[in-house]
Scaffold this motif. Sequence first.
Motif, PDB file in Angstrom:
ATOM      1  N   ASN A  73       0.828  -1.204   0.000  1.00 55.81           N
ATOM      2  CA  ASN A  73       0.000   0.000   0.000  1.00 55.81           C
ATOM      3  C   ASN A  73       0.860   1.250   0.000  1.00 55.81           C
ATOM      4  O   ASN A  73       2.040   1.215   0.318  1.00 55.81           O
ATOM      5  N   SER A  74       0.225   2.361  -0.319  1.00 54.76           N
ATOM      6  CA  SER A  74       0.957   3.620  -0.388  1.00 54.76           C
ATOM      7  C   SER A  74       0.752   4.467   0.861  1.00 54.76           C
ATOM      8  O   SER A  74       0.922   5.669   0.813  1.00 54.76           O
ATOM      9  N   TRP A  75       0.392   3.858   1.966  1.00 51.32           N
ATOM     10  CA  TRP A  75       0.241   4.606   3.196  1.00 51.32           C
ATOM     11  C   TRP A  75       1.103   3.990   4.281  1.00 51.32           C
ATOM     12  O   TRP A  75       1.680   2.916   4.103  1.00 51.32           O
ATOM     13  N   GLU A  76       1.171   4.679   5.386  1.00 49.46           N
ATOM     14  CA  GLU A  76       1.998   4.247   6.512  1.00 49.46           C
ATOM     15  C   GLU A  76       1.111   3.809   7.670  1.00 49.46           C
ATOM     16  O   GLU A  76       0.031   4.369   7.881  1.00 49.46           O
ATOM     17  N   ILE A  77       1.561   2.827   8.411  1.00 47.53           N
ATOM     18  CA  ILE A  77       0.903   2.427   9.650  1.00 47.53           C
ATOM     19  C   ILE A  77       1.845   2.841  10.768  1.00 47.53           C
ATOM     20  O   ILE A  77       3.031   2.488  10.759  1.00 47.53           O
ATOM     21  N   VAL A  78       1.325   3.616  11.717  1.00 49.82           N
ATOM     22  CA  VAL A  78       2.162   4.130  12.794  1.00 49.82           C
ATOM     23  C   VAL A  78       1.564   3.744  14.144  1.00 49.82           C
ATOM     24  O   VAL A  78       0.350   3.803  14.331  1.00 49.82           O
ATOM     25  N   LEU A  79       2.422   3.326  15.045  1.00 50.45           N
ATOM     26  CA  LEU A  79       2.054   3.044  16.425  1.00 50.45           C
ATOM     27  C   LEU A  79       2.654   4.157  17.274  1.00 50.45           C
ATOM     28  O   LEU A  79       3.855   4.411  17.170  1.00 50.45           O
ATOM     29  N   VAL A  80       1.819   4.822  18.054  1.00 48.76           N
ATOM     30  CA  VAL A  80       2.273   5.919  18.907  1.00 48.76           C
ATOM     31  C   VAL A  80       2.026   5.526  20.353  1.00 48.76           C
ATOM     32  O   VAL A  80       0.913   5.106  20.700  1.00 48.76           O
ATOM     33  N   THR A  81       3.048   5.626  21.190  1.00 46.90           N
ATOM     34  CA  THR A  81       2.888   5.355  22.620  1.00 46.90           C
ATOM     35  C   THR A  81       2.979   6.659  23.386  1.00 46.90           C
ATOM     36  O   THR A  81       3.664   7.589  22.958  1.00 46.90           O
ATOM     37  N   ALA A  82       2.279   6.709  24.516  1.00 46.48           N
ATOM     38  CA  ALA A  82       2.274   7.930  25.329  1.00 46.48           C
ATOM     39  C   ALA A  82       2.423   7.591  26.799  1.00 46.48           C
ATOM     40  O   ALA A  82       1.873   6.607  27.287  1.00 46.48           O
ATOM     41  N   ARG A  83       3.186   8.430  27.462  1.00 52.51           N
ATOM     42  CA  ARG A  83       3.261   8.406  28.917  1.00 52.51           C
ATOM     43  C   ARG A  83       2.561   9.664  29.389  1.00 52.51           C
ATOM     44  O   ARG A  83       2.682  10.723  28.761  1.00 52.51           O
ATOM     45  N   THR A  84       1.852   9.549  30.494  1.00 55.70           N
ATOM     46  CA  THR A  84       1.057  10.687  30.962  1.00 55.70           C
ATOM     47  C   THR A  84       1.540  11.172  32.317  1.00 55.70           C
ATOM     48  O   THR A  84       2.228  10.447  33.046  1.00 55.70           O
ATOM     49  N   ALA A  85       1.131  12.393  32.644  1.00 49.11           N
ATOM     50  CA  ALA A  85       1.471  12.975  33.947  1.00 49.11           C
ATOM     51  C   ALA A  85       0.866  12.139  35.060  1.00 49.11           C
ATOM     52  O   ALA A  85      -0.177  11.509  34.887  1.00 49.11           O
ATOM     53  N   ASP A 102      -6.986  10.821  14.754  1.00 49.09           N
ATOM     54  CA  ASP A 102      -7.024   9.922  13.596  1.00 49.09           C
ATOM     55  C   ASP A 102      -6.577   8.492  13.893  1.00 49.09           C
ATOM     56  O   ASP A 102      -6.273   7.744  12.966  1.00 49.09           O
ATOM     57  N   PHE A 103      -6.520   8.100  15.151  1.00 49.55           N
ATOM     58  CA  PHE A 103      -6.186   6.717  15.496  1.00 49.55           C
ATOM     59  C   PHE A 103      -7.402   5.839  15.234  1.00 49.55           C
ATOM     60  O   PHE A 103      -8.525   6.224  15.546  1.00 49.55           O
ATOM     61  N   TRP A 104      -7.178   4.641  14.683  1.00 52.21           N
ATOM     62  CA  TRP A 104      -8.286   3.712  14.528  1.00 52.21           C
ATOM     63  C   TRP A 104      -8.275   2.656  15.633  1.00 52.21           C
ATOM     64  O   TRP A 104      -9.201   1.886  15.763  1.00 52.21           O
ATOM     65  N   PHE A 105      -7.227   2.661  16.443  1.00 56.14           N
ATOM     66  CA  PHE A 105      -7.154   1.763  17.603  1.00 56.14           C
ATOM     67  C   PHE A 105      -6.446   2.513  18.714  1.00 56.14           C
ATOM     68  O   PHE A 105      -5.357   3.055  18.499  1.00 56.14           O
ATOM     69  N   VAL A 106      -7.061   2.564  19.882  1.00 56.75           N
ATOM     70  CA  VAL A 106      -6.448   3.195  21.054  1.00 56.75           C
ATOM     71  C   VAL A 106      -6.605   2.229  22.216  1.00 56.75           C
ATOM     72  O   VAL A 106      -7.684   1.660  22.421  1.00 56.75           O
ATOM     73  N   ALA A 107      -5.533   2.030  22.979  1.00 56.25           N
ATOM     74  CA  ALA A 107      -5.570   1.111  24.118  1.00 56.25           C
ATOM     75  C   ALA A 107      -4.970   1.778  25.345  1.00 56.25           C
ATOM     76  O   ALA A 107      -3.981   2.507  25.251  1.00 56.25           O
ATOM     77  N   GLU A 108      -5.584   1.503  26.483  1.00 52.91           N
ATOM     78  CA  GLU A 108      -5.102   1.977  27.776  1.00 52.91           C
ATOM     79  C   GLU A 108      -4.709   0.752  28.583  1.00 52.91           C
ATOM     80  O   GLU A 108      -5.361  -0.284  28.517  1.00 52.91           O
ATOM     81  N   GLY A 109      -3.638   0.861  29.322  1.00 57.17           N
ATOM     82  CA  GLY A 109      -3.198  -0.263  30.143  1.00 57.17           C
ATOM     83  C   GLY A 109      -2.178   0.207  31.150  1.00 57.17           C
ATOM     84  O   GLY A 109      -2.181   1.359  31.564  1.00 57.17           O
ATOM     85  N   PHE A 110      -1.296  -0.695  31.533  1.00 62.59           N
ATOM     86  CA  PHE A 110      -0.221  -0.309  32.431  1.00 62.59           C
ATOM     87  C   PHE A 110       1.040  -1.034  32.019  1.00 62.59           C
ATOM     88  O   PHE A 110       0.997  -2.076  31.383  1.00 62.59           O
ATOM     89  N   GLY A 111       2.163  -0.458  32.347  1.00 61.20           N
ATOM     90  CA  GLY A 111       3.463  -0.990  31.958  1.00 61.20           C
ATOM     91  C   GLY A 111       4.406   0.166  31.733  1.00 61.20           C
ATOM     92  O   GLY A 111       4.311   1.203  32.400  1.00 61.20           O
ATOM     93  N   THR A 112       5.280   0.045  30.751  1.00 61.87           N
ATOM     94  CA  THR A 112       6.238   1.110  30.486  1.00 61.87           C
ATOM     95  C   THR A 112       5.612   2.280  29.739  1.00 61.87           C
ATOM     96  O   THR A 112       6.217   3.350  29.652  1.00 61.87           O
ATOM     97  N   VAL A 113       4.434   2.092  29.164  1.00 61.59           N
ATOM     98  CA  VAL A 113       3.664   3.190  28.555  1.00 61.59           C
ATOM     99  C   VAL A 113       2.260   3.149  29.136  1.00 61.59           C
ATOM    100  O   VAL A 113       1.807   2.118  29.616  1.00 61.59           O
ATOM    101  N   ASP A 114       1.582   4.288  29.091  1.00 64.01           N
ATOM    102  CA  ASP A 114       0.220   4.362  29.616  1.00 64.01           C
ATOM    103  C   ASP A 114      -0.825   4.076  28.544  1.00 64.01           C
ATOM    104  O   ASP A 114      -1.866   3.483  28.826  1.00 64.01           O
ATOM    105  N   LEU A 115      -0.552   4.524  27.313  1.00 63.48           N
ATOM    106  CA  LEU A 115      -1.505   4.386  26.218  1.00 63.48           C
ATOM    107  C   LEU A 115      -0.766   4.133  24.922  1.00 63.48           C
ATOM    108  O   LEU A 115       0.403   4.518  24.779  1.00 63.48           O
TER     109      LEU A 115
END
Length: 162
Positions: A73-85, A102-115
């Motif tokens: 395909n001619s598009w990119e798939i990107v995974l973005v991780t976030a840490r929060t205050a 514009d995310f089509w999947f968002v997940a919340e959990g716990f570990g080294t990243v928050d989302l």
Amino acid sequence: MTASSDDDDVLEIDEIDRRILEILANDPRSPYADIADELAEYDIELSSEGVRRRVTSLLENMTSFFLPRPERNSWEIVLVTARTADEANSKREVFEAMSNMDFWFVAEGFGTVDLYGIATAKSNTEIDELLVQMRALDSVTEIDYFIETDRAVNIRNYLPVY
């Protein structure tokens, strides 16, 4: 596919289910009769009606997760991780904000990243714009991202067999 006797909410996948999922992963439009024929190659005797019942049960207990192949395909798939205050409701605020981006999947959990979120973008410029939006969120302290360029899928490692 059965529920565990200890916990009715636990999905148990057996070898037959896994083989069916492997076949469907390679060709999601496989007719039930063709799946039954392919299962026979593994000494699994199941009628096309038996395959239909198993596929129906699998689909009732799973969510669809379709990922386009990046190399096709001619598009990119990107995974973005976030840490929060470390403040009350920070994680929830960022989760809700990401859900409206514009995310089509968002997940919340716990570990080294928050989302984390997954997005499909037409260009790196679109990815940059998404990252700017993420960095502008007051509760975000750090983000990382990963642009997928290739993928290998092994359905045998995806689901446990009981």
